[in-house]
Design an enzyme around this catalytic site. Sequence first.
Site, short mmCIF file in Angstrom:
data_model
loop_
_atom_site.label_atom_id
_atom_site.label_comp_id
_atom_site.label_asym_id
_atom_site.label_seq_id
_atom_site.Cartn_x
_atom_site.Cartn_y
_atom_site.Cartn_z
N ASP A 11 55.78 36.14 55.12
CA ASP A 11 54.98 34.92 55.26
C ASP A 11 53.56 35.32 55.65
O ASP A 11 53.34 35.91 56.71
CB ASP A 11 55.56 34.01 56.36
CG ASP A 11 56.88 33.37 55.94
OD1 ASP A 11 57.19 33.38 54.72
OD2 ASP A 11 57.59 32.85 56.82
N LEU A 210 68.88 15.84 59.88
CA LEU A 210 68.02 14.68 60.09
C LEU A 210 66.93 14.97 61.12
O LEU A 210 66.55 14.07 61.89
CB LEU A 210 68.87 13.49 60.56
CG LEU A 210 70.06 13.11 59.64
CD1 LEU A 210 70.98 12.12 60.35
CD2 LEU A 210 69.53 12.53 58.34
N ASP A 241 66.86 26.62 58.15
CA ASP A 241 67.49 27.94 57.95
C ASP A 241 68.28 28.34 59.19
O ASP A 241 69.37 28.92 59.08
CB ASP A 241 66.42 29.01 57.66
CG ASP A 241 65.59 28.68 56.44
OD1 ASP A 241 66.10 27.99 55.53
OD2 ASP A 241 64.43 29.11 56.39
P1 ADP Z 1 64.60 21.24 57.42
O1 ADP Z 1 63.87 22.26 58.23
O2 ADP Z 1 65.45 21.85 56.35
O3 ADP Z 1 63.75 20.09 56.92
P2 ADP Z 1 65.53 19.53 59.59
O4 ADP Z 1 64.11 19.16 59.86
O5 ADP Z 1 66.49 18.42 59.34
O6 ADP Z 1 65.69 20.59 58.41
O7 ADP Z 1 66.02 20.38 60.86
C1 ADP Z 1 67.25 21.07 60.90
C2 ADP Z 1 67.88 20.92 62.27
O8 ADP Z 1 66.98 21.40 63.28
C3 ADP Z 1 68.19 19.47 62.65
O9 ADP Z 1 69.47 19.11 62.21
C4 ADP Z 1 68.08 19.50 64.16
O10 ADP Z 1 69.28 19.97 64.75
C5 ADP Z 1 67.01 20.54 64.41
N1 ADP Z 1 65.69 19.89 64.59
C6 ADP Z 1 64.68 19.81 63.69
N2 ADP Z 1 63.62 19.14 64.19
C7 ADP Z 1 63.97 18.78 65.46
C8 ADP Z 1 63.32 18.07 66.52
N3 ADP Z 1 62.07 17.57 66.38
N4 ADP Z 1 63.99 17.90 67.68
C9 ADP Z 1 65.24 18.40 67.85
N5 ADP Z 1 65.91 19.06 66.88
C10 ADP Z 1 65.29 19.26 65.72
#
Ligand code: ADP
Length: 290
Positions: A11, A210, A241
């Site tokens: 990266d 989510l 990831d």
């Molecule tokens: P991606 O990175 O693939 O978009 P997500 O944003 O849904 O995936 O994040 C993956 C996981 O990381 C979530 O299911 C949650 O457990 C954790 N996570 C992500 N953002 C937050 C946050 N702002 N607060 C708490 N947990 C988070």
Amino acid sequence: DVVVVGSANADLVVQVDRHPAPGETVLGSELAVHPGGKGANQAVAAARLGARVALLGRVGADGHGRLLRESLERDGVDLGHLHDTAAASGIAMIAVGPRGDNSIIVAPGANALLTEGDVLDGEPLLRAAPVVSLQLEIPLPAVLAAARLARRAVLNLSPAVPLPDELLALCDPLVVNEHEAALLLGTSGAPDRQAAELLARGPRSVVITLGADGAVVAGDGAVQAVPSPHVAAVDTTGAGDAFTGALAWRLAAGEPLAQAAAFAARVGAAAVRRAGAQDSYPTMAEVEEL
Ligand code: ADP
């Protein structure tokens, strides 16, 4: 415990005051180079928690390749099936704006040269692992070959592409975020409805992550919400990831899907409290503190 078949990228991160328009040049901060790529991230996330992990993939015989190997080795990832390739290592050029808004260009390099044959060469390794963890920064034929050999395949549909029915049917679970779920279904909607609809498309189970709201899992006729601990989010890069790597490990240990996803949500939450992708991933002690 887990074999990851997937990508490793360097990266290349530059902070900018604003993103350049086409034809424009802007000056940015000093360059920072971090180990990344969805496959390597999953592998490091699981290994740092204590999992025994191997990464099957390709990197270039160049400086970035050495950086990627070193970081994976530091976390104890088995690199016996990470092949040196006569191509540049994969890179992601990441511009980070003032509100943390990223724009990213990936040059897949060596990752694009991972073949079905490479995966078949790893057959004994893949067949011996309870779980094979996959994502889509490598060619689809390699992903499909790995899913066919796997005792259980976990697939993170990222970056999102349409999946052949055979691959979809092998996913246990298919892991998507809300954006990827909407792309696959062609509509957005309530997460539990989306999960049930995705399950009807053929995978053996489904997880929709989510963000701060945790995740929802679907399988065995039930849809369940999984909470995420409340944390102060600093940088969500690589959260998905970390979630998938942790999920794969707990499934390999024999946990039911909802329980494994609840653990993975805590790992994801821990990972957003620090900057970076792999740099932000927690140890088991840090997850237990949450
Ligand atoms: P991606 O990175 O693939 O978009 P997500 O944003 O849904 O995936 O994040 C993956 C996981 O990381 C979530 O299911 C949650 O457990 C954790 N996570 C992500 N953002 C937050 C946050 N702002 N607060 C708490 N947990 C988070």
